[in-house]
Design a protein around this motif. Sequence first.
Motif, PDB file in Angstrom:
ATOM      1  N   SER A  73       0.833  -1.197   0.000  1.00  0.00           N
ATOM      2  CA  SER A  73       0.000   0.000   0.000  1.00  0.00           C
ATOM      3  C   SER A  73       0.875   1.257   0.000  1.00  0.00           C
ATOM      4  CB  SER A  73      -0.894  -0.014   1.242  1.00  0.00           C
ATOM      5  OG  SER A  73      -1.473   1.261   1.410  1.00  0.00           O
ATOM      6  N   ALA A  74       0.393   2.274  -0.702  1.00  0.00           N
ATOM      7  CA  ALA A  74       1.053   3.588  -0.658  1.00  0.00           C
ATOM      8  C   ALA A  74       0.143   4.519   0.140  1.00  0.00           C
ATOM      9  CB  ALA A  74       1.261   4.118  -2.063  1.00  0.00           C
ATOM     10  N   PHE A  75       0.774   5.376   0.939  1.00  0.00           N
ATOM     11  CA  PHE A  75       0.026   6.251   1.840  1.00  0.00           C
ATOM     12  C   PHE A  75       0.002   7.671   1.288  1.00  0.00           C
ATOM     13  CE2 PHE A  75      -0.078   9.122   5.521  1.00  0.00           C
ATOM     14  CZ  PHE A  75      -1.077   8.576   6.302  1.00  0.00           C
ATOM     15  N   GLY A  76      -1.149   8.337   1.444  1.00  0.00           N
ATOM     16  CA  GLY A  76      -1.223   9.728   1.011  1.00  0.00           C
ATOM     17  C   GLY A  76      -2.426  10.389   1.658  1.00  0.00           C
ATOM     18  N   SER A  77      -2.636  11.656   1.368  1.00  0.00           N
ATOM     19  CA  SER A  77      -3.770  12.313   2.007  1.00  0.00           C
ATOM     20  C   SER A  77      -4.847  12.617   0.975  1.00  0.00           C
ATOM     21  CB  SER A  77      -3.322  13.580   2.727  1.00  0.00           C
ATOM     22  OG  SER A  77      -3.095  14.600   1.804  1.00  0.00           O
ATOM     23  N   THR A  78      -6.010  13.035   1.471  1.00  0.00           N
ATOM     24  CA  THR A  78      -7.087  13.442   0.582  1.00  0.00           C
ATOM     25  C   THR A  78      -6.609  14.669  -0.211  1.00  0.00           C
ATOM     26  OG1 THR A  78      -7.970  14.765   2.382  1.00  0.00           O
ATOM     27  CG2 THR A  78      -8.934  12.595   2.077  1.00  0.00           C
ATOM     28  N   GLY A  98       1.824   3.169  -8.104  1.00  0.00           N
ATOM     29  CA  GLY A  98       1.391   1.966  -8.824  1.00  0.00           C
ATOM     30  C   GLY A  98       1.031   0.777  -7.946  1.00  0.00           C
ATOM     31  N   THR A  99       0.606   1.032  -6.713  1.00  0.00           N
ATOM     32  CA  THR A  99       0.295  -0.071  -5.799  1.00  0.00           C
ATOM     33  C   THR A  99      -1.148  -0.525  -5.953  1.00  0.00           C
ATOM     34  OG1 THR A  99      -0.277   1.605  -4.160  1.00  0.00           O
ATOM     35  CG2 THR A  99       1.939   0.673  -4.041  1.00  0.00           C
ATOM     36  N   PRO A 100      -1.432  -1.775  -5.574  1.00  0.00           N
ATOM     37  CA  PRO A 100      -2.826  -2.236  -5.645  1.00  0.00           C
ATOM     38  C   PRO A 100      -3.722  -1.596  -4.582  1.00  0.00           C
ATOM     39  CG  PRO A 100      -1.420  -3.955  -4.721  1.00  0.00           C
ATOM     40  CD  PRO A 100      -0.511  -2.853  -5.179  1.00  0.00           C
ATOM     41  N   VAL A 101      -3.091  -1.110  -3.511  1.00  0.00           N
ATOM     42  CA  VAL A 101      -3.847  -0.530  -2.391  1.00  0.00           C
ATOM     43  C   VAL A 101      -3.344   0.882  -2.138  1.00  0.00           C
ATOM     44  CG1 VAL A 101      -4.497  -0.827   0.040  1.00  0.00           C
ATOM     45  CG2 VAL A 101      -3.923  -2.837  -1.343  1.00  0.00           C
ATOM     46  N   VAL A 102      -4.265   1.810  -1.862  1.00  0.00           N
ATOM     47  CA  VAL A 102      -3.844   3.119  -1.354  1.00  0.00           C
ATOM     48  C   VAL A 102      -4.543   3.366  -0.023  1.00  0.00           C
ATOM     49  CG1 VAL A 102      -3.331   4.218  -3.585  1.00  0.00           C
ATOM     50  CG2 VAL A 102      -5.611   4.427  -2.596  1.00  0.00           C
ATOM     51  N   THR A 103      -3.801   4.019   0.856  1.00  0.00           N
ATOM     52  CA  THR A 103      -4.356   4.383   2.149  1.00  0.00           C
ATOM     53  C   THR A 103      -4.404   5.897   2.198  1.00  0.00           C
ATOM     54  OG1 THR A 103      -3.427   2.393   3.109  1.00  0.00           O
ATOM     55  CG2 THR A 103      -4.025   4.155   4.645  1.00  0.00           C
ATOM     56  N   LEU A 104      -5.630   6.417   2.362  1.00  0.00           N
ATOM     57  CA  LEU A 104      -5.812   7.869   2.333  1.00  0.00           C
ATOM     58  C   LEU A 104      -6.095   8.361   3.733  1.00  0.00           C
ATOM     59  CD1 LEU A 104      -8.204   8.012  -0.735  1.00  0.00           C
ATOM     60  CD2 LEU A 104      -5.788   8.697  -0.700  1.00  0.00           C
ATOM     61  N   VAL A 105      -5.366   9.396   4.153  1.00  0.00           N
ATOM     62  CA  VAL A 105      -5.655   9.971   5.452  1.00  0.00           C
ATOM     63  C   VAL A 105      -6.449  11.250   5.246  1.00  0.00           C
ATOM     64  CG1 VAL A 105      -3.425  11.202   5.594  1.00  0.00           C
ATOM     65  CG2 VAL A 105      -4.678  10.680   7.684  1.00  0.00           C
ATOM     66  N   GLY A 106      -7.470  11.422   6.094  1.00  0.00           N
ATOM     67  CA  GLY A 106      -8.299  12.614   5.987  1.00  0.00           C
ATOM     68  C   GLY A 106      -8.684  13.122   7.368  1.00  0.00           C
ATOM     69  N   LYS A 107      -9.218  14.327   7.401  1.00  0.00           N
ATOM     70  CA  LYS A 107      -9.526  14.985   8.677  1.00  0.00           C
ATOM     71  C   LYS A 107     -10.925  14.645   9.182  1.00  0.00           C
ATOM     72  CE  LYS A 107      -5.759  17.650   8.738  1.00  0.00           C
ATOM     73  NZ  LYS A 107      -4.631  17.161   9.550  1.00  0.00           N
ATOM     74  N   THR A 108     -10.998  14.417  10.508  1.00  0.00           N
ATOM     75  CA  THR A 108     -12.248  14.088  11.172  1.00  0.00           C
ATOM     76  C   THR A 108     -12.721  15.222  12.068  1.00  0.00           C
ATOM     77  OG1 THR A 108     -11.236  11.921  11.477  1.00  0.00           O
ATOM     78  CG2 THR A 108     -13.335  12.304  12.584  1.00  0.00           C
ATOM     79  N   ARG A 133     -13.188   8.168  -4.245  1.00  0.00           N
ATOM     80  CA  ARG A 133     -13.817   7.779  -5.515  1.00  0.00           C
ATOM     81  C   ARG A 133     -12.787   7.742  -6.653  1.00  0.00           C
ATOM     82  NH1 ARG A 133     -17.490  11.644  -5.803  1.00  0.00           N
ATOM     83  NH2 ARG A 133     -18.772  10.714  -4.180  1.00  0.00           N
ATOM     84  N   TYR A 134     -11.889   8.720  -6.641  1.00  0.00           N
ATOM     85  CA  TYR A 134     -10.848   8.814  -7.671  1.00  0.00           C
ATOM     86  C   TYR A 134     -10.021   7.519  -7.730  1.00  0.00           C
ATOM     87  CZ  TYR A 134      -6.973  11.049 -10.260  1.00  0.00           C
ATOM     88  OH  TYR A 134      -6.017  11.383 -11.183  1.00  0.00           O
ATOM     89  N   PHE A 135      -9.627   7.031  -6.558  1.00  0.00           N
ATOM     90  CA  PHE A 135      -8.801   5.821  -6.535  1.00  0.00           C
ATOM     91  C   PHE A 135      -9.637   4.563  -6.762  1.00  0.00           C
ATOM     92  CE2 PHE A 135      -5.747   8.752  -4.692  1.00  0.00           C
ATOM     93  CZ  PHE A 135      -4.613   8.389  -5.424  1.00  0.00           C
ATOM     94  N   LYS A 136     -10.890   4.580  -6.352  1.00  0.00           N
ATOM     95  CA  LYS A 136     -11.752   3.423  -6.648  1.00  0.00           C
ATOM     96  C   LYS A 136     -11.936   3.300  -8.153  1.00  0.00           C
ATOM     97  CE  LYS A 136     -13.159   0.699  -4.430  1.00  0.00           C
ATOM     98  NZ  LYS A 136     -12.395  -0.507  -3.956  1.00  0.00           N
ATOM     99  N   GLU A 141      -7.839  -0.850  -4.242  1.00  0.00           N
ATOM    100  CA  GLU A 141      -8.443  -1.067  -2.931  1.00  0.00           C
ATOM    101  C   GLU A 141      -8.113   0.178  -2.111  1.00  0.00           C
ATOM    102  OE1 GLU A 141      -7.327  -4.845  -1.237  1.00  0.00           O
ATOM    103  OE2 GLU A 141      -7.991  -4.243   0.771  1.00  0.00           O
ATOM    104  N   VAL A 142      -9.126   0.746  -1.450  1.00  0.00           N
ATOM    105  CA  VAL A 142      -8.895   1.997  -0.721  1.00  0.00           C
ATOM    106  C   VAL A 142      -9.158   1.823   0.773  1.00  0.00           C
ATOM    107  CG1 VAL A 142      -9.583   4.412  -0.430  1.00  0.00           C
ATOM    108  CG2 VAL A 142      -9.410   3.444  -2.737  1.00  0.00           C
ATOM    109  N   ILE A 143      -8.145   2.169   1.548  1.00  0.00           N
ATOM    110  CA  ILE A 143      -8.283   2.157   3.002  1.00  0.00           C
ATOM    111  C   ILE A 143      -8.309   3.622   3.433  1.00  0.00           C
ATOM    112  CG2 ILE A 143      -7.100   1.550   5.157  1.00  0.00           C
ATOM    113  CD1 ILE A 143      -5.961  -0.906   3.617  1.00  0.00           C
ATOM    114  N   TYR A 144      -9.331   3.985   4.199  1.00  0.00           N
ATOM    115  CA  TYR A 144      -9.434   5.378   4.620  1.00  0.00           C
ATOM    116  C   TYR A 144      -9.056   5.516   6.101  1.00  0.00           C
ATOM    117  CZ  TYR A 144     -11.148   9.914   5.941  1.00  0.00           C
ATOM    118  OH  TYR A 144     -11.203  11.179   6.459  1.00  0.00           O
ATOM    119  N   ASP A 145      -7.966   6.236   6.381  1.00  0.00           N
ATOM    120  CA  ASP A 145      -7.511   6.470   7.756  1.00  0.00           C
ATOM    121  C   ASP A 145      -8.103   7.786   8.265  1.00  0.00           C
ATOM    122  OD1 ASP A 145      -5.919   4.222   7.824  1.00  0.00           O
ATOM    123  OD2 ASP A 145      -4.030   5.288   8.191  1.00  0.00           O
TER     124      ASP A 145
END
Length: 527
Positions: A73-78, A98-108, A133-136, A141-145
């Motif tokens: 997975s590659a990590f990045g923000s919204t 180019g990873t199959p998974v991205v992990t997006l961090v966003g503000k709560t 949605r962009y990565f989907k 595969e999208v993991i939202y942190d």
Amino acid sequence: MSTRTITIYDTTLRDGAQGEGISFSSADKVRIAERLDAFGVHYIEGGWPGSNPKDLDFFGAVAARKFKHAKISAFGSTRRAKIKCAHDPQVDALVKAGTPVVTLVGKTWSLHVAEVLRTTPAENLAMIADTVRYFKQLGKEVIYDAEHFFDGYKDDPRYALATLKAAQDAGADVVVLCDTNGGYLPAEVGPITAAVRKALKCSVGIHTHNDSGLAVANALAAVEQGASQVQGTINGYGERTGNCNLMSVIPCLVLKMGVACGIPKENLRHLRELSLFVDDLANVRHDIKQPFVGASAFAHKGGIHVNAVEKVARSYEHIAPEVVGNRRRVLVSELSGRSNVLMKAHELGVVLDKDAPEVRDILHQLKQLEHAGYEFEAADASFHILVKKLLKRHKPFFNLLGYRVIMDKYGDNGRSIVEASVKLSVRGEVVHTAAEGDGPVNALDSAFRQALLKFYPSIAAVRLVDYKVRILDSQTGTAAKTRVMIESTDGNEIWGTIGVSDNIIEASWEALVDSVEYKLFKDEQKR
Ligand SMILES: [Zn+2]
């Protein structure tokens, strides 16, 4: 026994690398990823390409590799406020990984939305939804942190849940509740996780920090309330006091909660080995008090008859140490050492019985070397050669007749020049070469390689990728010893070697020789 499976998400290479004193080279990262995969974790977060361009090297290096279990997975923000994903360079770097998974961090937390992002609550929701949605749409595969989730929830639960729903409705596969500041208690994390589970349809994960010493407890509290992904790091590396320690949370899940997490009990026996391996690559002193995997975790003070201690020890241990690859320290159990030796011998094509005298000799020698400061967890190539030597299967590729290192420096600002010469006999022929270098090891390595090149052309492909020096505590009251660890590659494989000596150059030479011999031995095996 519950039937659900928890996925293990390792962030040693990203969040872990933010810890004070932790840094990994690209080669280290690849080796760690391979080990994590062999161990059985589900996800390996490799880095943040948008904030650290060096991380793209890692993604390039692993793109061609086949992993058995793990997804990278590659990590990045919204996306940034008020621009399209396609125009955001940080989002673009994440695509390029180019990873199959991205992990997006966003503000709560609305406080962060207003003060840090300086935008509106509505725009923050749009940023989350758009980026997921962009990565989907790119088929990821999208993991939202959800950063500062617990703070945000306490402040304004409706908004905090709205951020998660924005991610869920845009297609996020998992939403992860983050205790970013590490300040919460299990009694808070559990019920809040339960409330989130009730409000959402998608899977929920947990990402905790250890600022109150509760990262593992908080992760387990979330799992009890239905969280199905646990994020953490090897040895609890991470910013400040660190992240949730996978070395504790995994055995707790498997052995105590009876929850499957994709890691077979067999692999749990490699837990301590994995912990030491990562410490060695990070050049961090192993914490002997670490639960489950520390050298003291099952140490009992002696003084009683061994048989009695065995009985007493059992009643004083929460689990059998072998289950996590550790050992009871009074009753020196050599089981794990033995199987390690047998495995290496098998790789060398030698079938040994576990009670064979050779195995005893190797274990004896290994103990002496470990006492002298050697550690073989990350120096697999040196261990390989050692076993070969002790089995009398080692024939040297050359004989050293001598080497010399000279350094010249004139004046305060003068450049220092290091020259090394090496004299070897190879297949009955004497070769004598000299080379200059930036430092003694570099010069010695060049001269050594030049001497061998004519006889072994494949040496040309070998490069040193990392060089680590550690001064060991003096146990004898004499000079402190130096331990040198070298990582080498030939473009396909990466291997580690070790040397220990009172003299840094001699320690380096030892590690260099093992590195070259390992390569030549591998080539010979292929023929
Ligand atoms: Zn974190």
